[in-house]
Enzyme design. Structure first.
Site, PDB file in Angstrom:
ATOM      1  N   GLU A  80       0.831  -1.199   0.000  1.00 23.94           N
ATOM      2  CA  GLU A  80       0.000   0.000   0.000  1.00 23.94           C
ATOM      3  C   GLU A  80       0.872   1.259   0.000  1.00 23.94           C
ATOM      4  OE1 GLU A  80      -3.051  -0.188  -0.498  1.00 23.94           O
ATOM      5  OE2 GLU A  80      -3.593  -2.242   0.059  1.00 23.94           O
ATOM      6  N   ARG A  90     -17.817  -0.492   6.002  1.00 26.36           N
ATOM      7  CA  ARG A  90     -18.932  -1.137   5.295  1.00 26.36           C
ATOM      8  C   ARG A  90     -19.600  -2.208   6.160  1.00 26.36           C
ATOM      9  NH1 ARG A  90     -19.291  -5.250   2.089  1.00 26.36           N
ATOM     10  NH2 ARG A  90     -17.069  -5.629   1.931  1.00 26.36           N
ATOM     11  N   CYS A 143      -7.803  -1.870   8.464  1.00 23.76           N
ATOM     12  CA  CYS A 143      -6.418  -1.910   7.970  1.00 23.76           C
ATOM     13  C   CYS A 143      -5.909  -0.505   7.661  1.00 23.76           C
ATOM     14  CB  CYS A 143      -6.311  -2.781   6.721  1.00 23.76           C
ATOM     15  SG  CYS A 143      -6.426  -4.542   7.089  1.00 23.76           S
ATOM     16  N   HIS A 164      -1.188  -5.592   2.191  1.00 20.98           N
ATOM     17  CA  HIS A 164      -2.348  -6.467   2.171  1.00 20.98           C
ATOM     18  C   HIS A 164      -1.954  -7.811   1.567  1.00 20.98           C
ATOM     19  CE1 HIS A 164      -5.691  -3.393   2.855  1.00 20.98           C
ATOM     20  NE2 HIS A 164      -6.023  -4.421   3.603  1.00 20.98           N
TER      21      HIS A 164
HETATM   22  N1  PCA Z   1      -8.377  -6.850   6.710  1.00 23.27           N
HETATM   23  C1  PCA Z   1      -9.331  -5.776   6.955  1.00 23.27           C
HETATM   24  C2  PCA Z   1      -9.292  -5.567   8.439  1.00 23.27           C
HETATM   25  C3  PCA Z   1      -8.514  -6.673   9.024  1.00 23.27           C
HETATM   26  C4  PCA Z   1      -7.934  -7.390   7.876  1.00 23.27           C
HETATM   27  O1  PCA Z   1      -7.157  -8.336   7.948  1.00 23.27           O
HETATM   28  C5  PCA Z   1      -9.038  -4.529   6.132  1.00 23.27           C
HETATM   29  O2  PCA Z   1      -8.478  -4.643   5.031  1.00 23.27           O
HETATM   30  O3  PCA Z   1      -9.363  -3.429   6.580  1.00 23.27           O
END
Ligand code: PCA
Length: 210
Positions: A80, A90, A143, A164
């Protein structure tokens, strides 16, 4: 010796597992690099995750912070580039909170750039054969919220970013892309190593047209 803080998340949205937390536990078990590594698996709760992350940063005073989470549906690792100062949940978090259109950091800027060499990291992970791309949105859920707090909380000179990860093989809902959990853990080690070693990001084109 620079120190590292690496975090993942607990399961959320009714899932049994979260590959980010599982991969971080694997990295902690296998860590063989000289730099001290602190790891944590954060709750998927806006309030608690941010508070725990800030406490971890205060305790360990890391030079490099890498937070990770699941982005189910993405086909590879995504590094990111930007944290936006916006929460728009959401679905409720694991504590039942569902804040909408509020800021992650009340007095913070509209957004923060990752302060780690995102292009070098994406290239190093992809170069090892694990699919990896840059991403311009970490979403507006927990996140992104933790990413914003990480970049806001580190001391000057320390660097932070968010990665991610996709579903782990065997855990993805039918038809969703997945990667072996070993590859996800290996990608995180490569990302940490690159973050420690590279202080000036590569200047190759890496943007998108749309
Ligand atoms: N993914 C979610 C929250 C926790 C996770 O592992 C996100 O992308 O916000």
């Amino acid at each position: 010796m620079p120190g590292v803080l690496l975090t993942g998340f607990e399961p959320f949205a009714g899932d049994a597992t979260n590959p980010s937390g599982d991969a971080v536990r694997l990295v902690a078990e296998r860590w063989g690099e000289p730099e001290p590594l602190a790891t944590a698996v954060l709750p998927v709760s806006f309030d608690t995750a941010a508070a725990q992350l800030r406490q971890l940063i205060a305790t360990h005073d890391p030079d490099v912070v890498i937070c990770t989470g699941l982005a189910g549906g993405r086909s590879g690792i995504s590094v990111e580039r930007v944290a936006v100062n916006l929460i728009d949940a959401r679905i409720p978090d694991n504590a039942g909170d569902q804040p909408v259109d509020t800021r992650s950091v009340a007095d913070g800027p509209a957004a923060w750039f990752s302060t780690l060499p995102v292009k070098a990291i994406a290239a190093a992970v992809a170069g090892s054969g694990i699919p990896c791309t840059l991403s311009l949105s970490a979403g507006t859920y927990v996140c992104n919220h933790v990413f914003a707090h990480a970049v806001d909380a580190v001391r000057p000179g320390a660097r932070a970013r968010f990665i991610h990860v996709p579903w782990a093989a065997g855990q993805a809902p039918h038809g969703e892309p997945e990667l072996p959990i070993d590859d996800i853990a290996r990608a995180l080690v490569i990302a940490v190593r690159t973050a420690l070693d590279v202080h000036q990001d590569t200047a190759t084109p890496g943007g998108t047209l749309h």
